[in-house]
Write an enzyme that holds these catalytic residues in place. Structure first.
Site, PDB file in Angstrom:
ATOM      1  CE  LYS A  19      96.512  15.301  -6.156  1.00 41.80           C
ATOM      2  NZ  LYS A  19      97.632  16.173  -6.539  1.00 41.80           N
TER       3      LYS A  19
ATOM      4  CG  ASP B 212      98.366  24.119   8.515  1.00 42.99           C
ATOM      5  OD1 ASP B 212      97.258  24.383   8.016  1.00 42.99           O
ATOM      6  OD2 ASP B 212      98.830  24.698   9.509  1.00 42.99           O
ATOM      7  CB  THR B 213      98.153  24.028   2.137  1.00 44.49           C
ATOM      8  OG1 THR B 213      97.170  23.116   1.649  1.00 44.49           O
ATOM      9  CG2 THR B 213      99.501  23.334   2.266  1.00 44.49           C
TER      10      THR B 213
ATOM     11  CE1 TYR C 126      93.490  16.368  -4.525  1.00 47.35           C
ATOM     12  CE2 TYR C 126      93.598  14.478  -3.058  1.00 47.35           C
ATOM     13  CZ  TYR C 126      94.137  15.662  -3.529  1.00 47.35           C
ATOM     14  OH  TYR C 126      95.320  16.129  -3.015  1.00 47.35           O
TER      15      TYR C 126
ATOM     16  CG  ASP D  35      99.678  29.329  -8.342  1.00 46.76           C
ATOM     17  OD1 ASP D  35     100.078  28.554  -7.452  1.00 46.76           O
ATOM     18  OD2 ASP D  35      98.466  29.611  -8.493  1.00 46.76           O
TER      19      ASP D  35
ATOM     20  CB  SER E 234      97.184  12.795  -2.749  1.00 52.38           C
ATOM     21  OG  SER E 234      96.400  12.691  -1.587  1.00 52.38           O
TER      22      SER E 234
ATOM     23  NE  ARG F  76      96.687  28.499  -1.995  1.00 49.56           N
ATOM     24  CZ  ARG F  76      95.373  28.689  -1.998  1.00 49.56           C
ATOM     25  NH1 ARG F  76      94.885  29.881  -1.704  1.00 49.56           N
ATOM     26  NH2 ARG F  76      94.560  27.696  -2.270  1.00 49.56           N
TER      27      ARG F  76
ATOM     28  CG  ASP G  48      94.658  26.887 -16.128  1.00 47.24           C
ATOM     29  OD1 ASP G  48      95.002  25.763 -15.732  1.00 47.24           O
ATOM     30  OD2 ASP G  48      93.467  27.249 -16.227  1.00 47.24           O
ATOM     31  CB  ILE G  49      98.966  23.084 -14.979  1.00 46.18           C
ATOM     32  CG1 ILE G  49      97.786  22.596 -14.134  1.00 46.18           C
ATOM     33  CG2 ILE G  49     100.072  23.676 -14.135  1.00 46.18           C
ATOM     34  CD1 ILE G  49      98.120  21.362 -13.300  1.00 46.18           C
TER      35      ILE G  49
HETATM   36  N1  LIG Z   1      97.271  19.817   1.656  1.00 44.74           N
HETATM   37  C1  LIG Z   1      97.239  18.493   1.725  1.00 44.74           C
HETATM   38  O1  LIG Z   1      96.925  17.905   2.764  1.00 44.74           O
HETATM   39  C2  LIG Z   1      97.625  17.666   0.518  1.00 44.74           C
HETATM   40  C3  LIG Z   1      97.736  16.274   0.706  1.00 44.74           C
HETATM   41  C4  LIG Z   1      98.120  15.498  -0.377  1.00 44.74           C
HETATM   42  C5  LIG Z   1      98.385  16.084  -1.606  1.00 44.74           C
HETATM   43  N2  LIG Z   1      98.252  17.430  -1.761  1.00 44.74           N
HETATM   44  C6  LIG Z   1      98.590  17.996  -3.079  1.00 44.74           C
HETATM   45  O2  LIG Z   1      99.634  18.923  -2.925  1.00 44.74           O
HETATM   46  C7  LIG Z   1      99.603  19.865  -3.998  1.00 44.74           C
HETATM   47  C8  LIG Z   1      99.735  21.274  -3.457  1.00 44.74           C
HETATM   48  O3  LIG Z   1      98.556  21.613  -2.720  1.00 44.74           O
HETATM   49  P1  LIG Z   1      98.575  22.518  -1.401  1.00 44.74           P
HETATM   50  O4  LIG Z   1      98.243  21.642  -0.263  1.00 44.74           O
HETATM   51  O5  LIG Z   1      99.819  23.327  -1.351  1.00 44.74           O
HETATM   52  O6  LIG Z   1      97.280  23.452  -1.683  1.00 44.74           O
HETATM   53  P2  LIG Z   1      97.157  24.961  -2.185  1.00 44.74           P
HETATM   54  O7  LIG Z   1      95.748  25.127  -2.618  1.00 44.74           O
HETATM   55  O8  LIG Z   1      97.684  25.881  -1.153  1.00 44.74           O
HETATM   56  O9  LIG Z   1      98.156  25.037  -3.427  1.00 44.74           O
HETATM   57  C9  LIG Z   1      97.837  24.600  -4.716  1.00 44.74           C
HETATM   58  C10 LIG Z   1      98.347  25.635  -5.706  1.00 44.74           C
HETATM   59  O10 LIG Z   1      98.093  25.154  -7.018  1.00 44.74           O
HETATM   60  C11 LIG Z   1      97.573  26.217  -7.773  1.00 44.74           C
HETATM   61  N3  LIG Z   1      96.746  25.709  -8.875  1.00 44.74           N
HETATM   62  C12 LIG Z   1      95.562  25.050  -8.766  1.00 44.74           C
HETATM   63  N4  LIG Z   1      95.075  24.797  -9.985  1.00 44.74           N
HETATM   64  C13 LIG Z   1      95.962  25.290 -10.885  1.00 44.74           C
HETATM   65  C14 LIG Z   1      96.016  25.340 -12.296  1.00 44.74           C
HETATM   66  N5  LIG Z   1      95.010  24.847 -13.054  1.00 44.74           N
HETATM   67  N6  LIG Z   1      97.089  25.893 -12.890  1.00 44.74           N
HETATM   68  C15 LIG Z   1      98.076  26.419 -12.137  1.00 44.74           C
HETATM   69  N7  LIG Z   1      98.078  26.438 -10.796  1.00 44.74           N
HETATM   70  C16 LIG Z   1      97.027  25.877 -10.178  1.00 44.74           C
HETATM   71  C17 LIG Z   1      96.754  27.051  -6.799  1.00 44.74           C
HETATM   72  O11 LIG Z   1      96.522  28.347  -7.288  1.00 44.74           O
HETATM   73  C18 LIG Z   1      97.602  26.980  -5.546  1.00 44.74           C
HETATM   74  O12 LIG Z   1      98.531  28.029  -5.460  1.00 44.74           O
HETATM   75  C19 LIG Z   1      98.292  19.589  -4.741  1.00 44.74           C
HETATM   76  O13 LIG Z   1      98.553  18.821  -5.897  1.00 44.74           O
HETATM   77  C20 LIG Z   1      97.497  18.782  -3.748  1.00 44.74           C
HETATM   78  O14 LIG Z   1      96.534  17.960  -4.380  1.00 44.74           O
HETATM   79  C21 LIG Z   1      97.869  18.225  -0.728  1.00 44.74           C
END
Ligand SMILES: NC(=O)c1ccc[n+]([C@@H]2O[C@H](COP(=O)([O-])OP(=O)(O)OC[C@H]3O[C@@H](n4cnc5c(N)ncnc54)[C@H](O)[C@@H]3O)[C@@H](O)[C@H]2O)c1
Length: 284
Positions: A177, A207-208, A173, A41, A160, A20, A80-81
């Protein structure tokens, strides 16, 4: 007239956290550029310390449908990563199926909130273990296959804004990062001789489901000085001469445009770079 050649035709891309959010957007965008996709995922709760809803198997199935709708192939698996062996098995199966590996988008990550001295050990350990240790495991699992394939390639590490600046309220976090920024730059130097480029992206406010307005609102109400570090973005979208004003969020697909550019040869001069995806907010 012949169709324009797609920038990733014939290539294979590995995307973590693809069920997602941004990960799905990256998988679909790279497929639209012609790449076959390996989508992984966890599709399950990561820890009780992560309070927003987890991704599900149905989410990953939706990514598969969206990639297949582009006409590309996809190998999807719940992994799981934090599990190196499972990632290595997925890479081995993917190389057997697709014959090569060109692009890695190390995107999976988690977030939680709290002041440094009030975080629980579970909060600290989960965020560092997934974001930093897990991403290292993704690199450990994929880089040998990229070198073996011998086609060079591009690795995009999803850090990030918190990977280059201070973020009060989520220092664990930010530490994870910032660790990814260091990993990106050392890796860029190590894999250059194999024609592999490595860059990190630094999104802000996408937006997530990771974004929890209530949790953030509660933190800022308690600690108003923290709000300064989470300002609205200064860039206004202007349509027909009319500004839409300050944006609170960007769409995952906008980040995916940057990932697609980094994945392809159009960014061939970049390695060891930190790409801000923040509409300028980090310049405040
Ligand atoms: N949303 C923001 O504003 C934002 C800003 C900066 C960075 N990020 C980074 O962007 C990336 C994506 O996040 P997003 O915003 O799409 O959020 P999200 O929560 O929608 O997506 C993260 C995905 O990673 C998966 N995940 C989490 N832990 C995992 C694991 N141990 N093994 C496998 N999969 C795992 C989740 O199941 C999820 O589908 C992340 O690394 C997040 O830190 C997000």
């Amino acid at each position: 007239m012949a169709a324009a050649e797609k920038s990733l035709e014939g290539r294979v891309a590995f995307v973590t956290g693809a069920a997602r959010g941004q990960g799905r957007a990256h998988a679909v965008r790279l497929a639209n550029e012609g790449a076959d996709i390996i989508a992984s995922d966890i599709c399950a709760p990561v820890s009780n310390s992560v309070t927003y809803p987890p991704a599900t198997s149905e989410d990953l199935a939706e990514t598969v449908r969206a990639v297949e709708a582009t006409g590309r192939k996809v190998l999807a698996r719940e992994v799981d990563i934090r599990d190196l062996e499972a990632q290595q098995k997925l890479v081995a199966d993917a190389v057997e199926q697709f014959g090569r590996l060109d692009v890695v988008v190390a995107n999976a990550g988690v977030l939680s909130w709290g002041r440094i001295w009030e975080l629980t050990p579970e909060q600290w350990d989960t965020v560092v273990d997934v974001n930093l240790n897990g991403t290292w495991r993704t690199i450990r699992a994929t880089v040998p296959a990229m070198i073996e394939a011998g086609n060079g390639g591009s690795i995009i590490i999803v850090s990030s804004s918190a990977g280059v600046k201070a973020t009060p309220g989520n220092a664990h976090y930010a530490a994870s990062k910032h660790g990814l920024t260091a990993l990106t730059n050392s890796l860029a130097l190590e894999v250059g001789e194999f024609g592999i480029r490595v860059n990190s992206i630094h999104p802000y406010s996408i937006d997530t489901p990771m974004i929890e307005p209530e949790a953030m609102g509660a933190l800022f109400a308690k600690h108003p000085s923290f709000l300064h570090s989470f300002a609205p973005m200064p860039y206004h979208r202007v349509t027909d001469g009319k500004s839409e004003g300050l944006a609170a969020f960007m769409a995952p697909e906008e980040v995916a445009n940057v990932v697609a550019w980094l994945a392809g040869d159009g960014s061939s001069t970049l390695s060891g770079s930190q790409i801000a995806v923040d509409r300028g907010v980090m310049k405040y």
